[in-house]
Design an enzyme around this catalytic site. Structure first.
Site, mmCIF file in Angstrom:
data_model
loop_
_atom_site.group_PDB
_atom_site.id
_atom_site.type_symbol
_atom_site.label_atom_id
_atom_site.label_comp_id
_atom_site.label_asym_id
_atom_site.label_seq_id
_atom_site.Cartn_x
_atom_site.Cartn_y
_atom_site.Cartn_z
ATOM 1 N N LYS A 21 23.009 -1.728 90.382
ATOM 2 C CA LYS A 21 22.064 -2.119 89.558
ATOM 3 C C LYS A 21 22.512 -1.541 88.222
ATOM 4 O O LYS A 21 22.294 -2.333 87.105
ATOM 5 C CB LYS A 21 20.920 -1.182 89.697
ATOM 6 C CG LYS A 21 19.705 -1.248 88.885
ATOM 7 C CD LYS A 21 18.255 -0.721 89.655
ATOM 8 C CE LYS A 21 18.176 0.944 89.416
ATOM 9 N NZ LYS A 21 17.802 1.347 88.302
ATOM 10 N N ASP A 314 21.323 10.279 91.163
ATOM 11 C CA ASP A 314 20.126 9.313 91.979
ATOM 12 C C ASP A 314 20.078 9.536 93.325
ATOM 13 O O ASP A 314 19.050 9.179 94.117
ATOM 14 C CB ASP A 314 20.263 7.953 91.615
ATOM 15 C CG ASP A 314 20.154 7.561 90.066
ATOM 16 O OD1 ASP A 314 19.401 8.332 89.316
ATOM 17 O OD2 ASP A 314 20.775 6.667 89.526
HETATM 18 C C1 S3P Z 1 21.682 4.850 84.873
HETATM 19 C C2 S3P Z 1 21.939 6.355 84.465
HETATM 20 C C3 S3P Z 1 21.305 7.533 84.967
HETATM 21 C C4 S3P Z 1 20.648 7.230 86.100
HETATM 22 C C5 S3P Z 1 19.683 5.796 86.140
HETATM 23 C C6 S3P Z 1 20.764 4.818 85.809
HETATM 24 C C7 S3P Z 1 22.324 4.026 84.145
HETATM 25 O O1 S3P Z 1 20.103 7.914 84.082
HETATM 26 O O2 S3P Z 1 19.592 8.282 86.627
HETATM 27 O O3 S3P Z 1 19.275 5.534 87.379
HETATM 28 O O4 S3P Z 1 22.468 2.892 84.550
HETATM 29 O O5 S3P Z 1 22.954 4.179 82.881
HETATM 30 P P1 S3P Z 1 20.356 8.716 82.844
HETATM 31 O O6 S3P Z 1 21.108 8.013 81.900
HETATM 32 O O7 S3P Z 1 18.819 9.186 82.243
HETATM 33 O O8 S3P Z 1 21.202 9.759 83.131
#
Ligand code: S3P
Length: 429
Positions: A21, A314
């Site tokens: 993702k 996550d």
């Molecule tokens: C993500 C960064 C993380 C993660 C999220 C996806 C990303 O969040 O928890 O599910 O794709 O950059 P944060 O940037 O808030 O740490």
């Protein structure tokens, strides 16, 4: 939708997790800024990435499909057009935050909103650095919440110390920096996922990392980047934990991204004594990829905190579940960021795993899990949080009775085939 899952006597088979993702959002956004056609395979199928795709289309980017391959026709730094309506990021903070970096530099007005959960998540941490770059950006709640209104402006480079390790905020700043006058440096308190940096480099952007400092010299991504997106380690983690805690399991998860900024779950499971083997390590489209074989394991408790947290943020609900099957007490600290995810993941994980029989305590910045109890099953709720729904599904596989998971459809945010894959493993094919 209510999903009923019975404890299973066996878990056998091979799983191909959906495309990553995080990488998928970045591949779409960065290739839109490049000029020319990029061919993308195995893009993440969930609603979050679809939200990014629809927003980019609303900004004038053509994204089509040819026999399973996605074609992005990048418009170049100056080719975006003003959206005729509010941009809808749905449940996806990555969509909202990364796009804000792009929109801050466009010569037009954009309004970005999201669902109830996203409208409750912190946006001050995004608005603050973008304003320092010269962006005109406002949010509800004294500029702390979405919807966001963004009137594009000419930006300047900044030197910024991120107050929290957030790949989304880091990426928003780096994307805005592509359009800015002068260099930008971002310093991270701890390394977070670096997919934006890898992809920007692959597209010819000059970006240097020294320790936790990243420096970007503004330029248009010179070339679109064809990408085969690796499988999502956050999805794979479900099956790794299922295999490790189930008494009769043998599972292979193929084609999974193991980028070191994401692979904390592998380190933790190995540290807990899991029979996990990392096979066929290779590099695809700049990312490390491997097949992961896992089988029933005798786990021991572990302590998790510090710089490890961003590498498995996550996966913490799943790690809490693994802890409940380990000998001893597992503690998770320094994870206060979990409180501002799709749900307050400390509160919701503790509440819902307790309902199924896990001996788990809530702490301000983490959880304490007393292992060895075994699960009874029962009725529980996803709190509209895809990662919690999947954790509860895995817990249900090792529970004695039947488990009912309410609002189980939310898995579609990142893993639409999750319940089908779960079913397949329990029938041993
Ligand atoms: C993500 C960064 C993380 C993660 C999220 C996806 C990303 O969040 O928890 O599910 O794709 O950059 P944060 O940037 O808030 O740490």
């Amino acid at each position: 939708m209510k999903q009923r899952v019975k404890g299973s006597s066996i878990l056998r088979g091979e799983i191909t997790p959906p495309g990553d993702k995080s990488i998928s959002h970045r591949v779409l956004i960065l290739n839109s800024i490049a000029r020319g056609r990029a061919r993308i395979e195995n893009l993440a199928p969930g609603d979050d990435v679809c939200a990014t795709m629809s927003c980019l289309r609303a900004l004038g980017v053509e994204i089509t499909e040819e026999g399973g391959t996605l074609i992005i026709s990048g418009v170049g730094r100056a080719g975006f057009r003003e959206p005729t309506d509010v941009l809808q990021a749905g449940n996806s903070a990555t969509t909202m935050r990364l796009l804000a970096g792009l929109l801050a530099a466009q010569p037009f007005l954009s309004i970005v909103t999201g669902d109830e959960s996203l409208r409750a998540r912190p946006m001050g941490r995004l608005i603050h650095p973008l304003r320092l770059m010269g962006a005109e950006i406002w949010g509800r709640g004294s500029d702390s919440l979405a919807p966001l209104a963004i009137k594009g402006n000419k930006l300047k480079g900044i030197d910024y110390h991120l107050p929290v390790a957030s790949a989304q905020i880091k990426s928003a700043i780096l994307i805005a920096a592509l359009f800015a006058r002068g260099n930008t440096t971002v310093v991270e308190p701890a390394p977070s996922r670096d997919h934006t940096e890898s992809l920007l480099r692959a597209m010819g952007v000059k970006l240097h990392r020294e320790g936790t400092r990243i420096k970007l010299i503004p330029a248009a991504p010179s070339a679109p980047s064809d990408v085969r997106v690796p499988g999502d380690i956050s999805a794979a983690a479900c099956w790794l934990v299922a295999g490790a805690i189930h008494p009769n399991a043998q599972i292979k998860v193929i084609n999974t991204g193991i980028n070191p900024t994401r692979s904390g779950i592998i380190d933790v499971l190995l540290q807990m004594g899991a029979k996990l083997v990392v096979e066929r390590v290779r590099r695809e489209s700049g990312e490390l990829v491997a097949d992961l074989a896992i089988e029933s394991s005798d786990l021991v408790a572990t302590q998790i905190g510090g710089n490890l947290i961003p590498r498995l943020i996550d996966e913490l609900p799943l790690i809490a579940l693994a802890g409940s099957f380990a000998r001893g007490t597992t503690t998770i600290v320094d994870a206060q960021e979990l409180r501002v995810k799709e749900s307050d993941r400390i509160a919701t994980t503790v509440r819902e795993l307790s309902r199924l029989g896990v001996d788990i305590e809530e702490m301000p910045d983490g959880m304490v899990i007393h292992g060895g109890g075994g699960l009874a099953g029962g009725e529980c709720a996803s709190h509209h949080d895809h990662r919690l729904a999947m954790t509860l599904g895995i817990a249900a596989l090792v529970a004695r009775g039947e488990t009912v998971i309410n609002n189980a459809e939310v898995v579609a945010m990142s893993y639409p085939n999750f319940w089908q894959d779960l079913e397949r493993l329990t029938s041993g094919i």
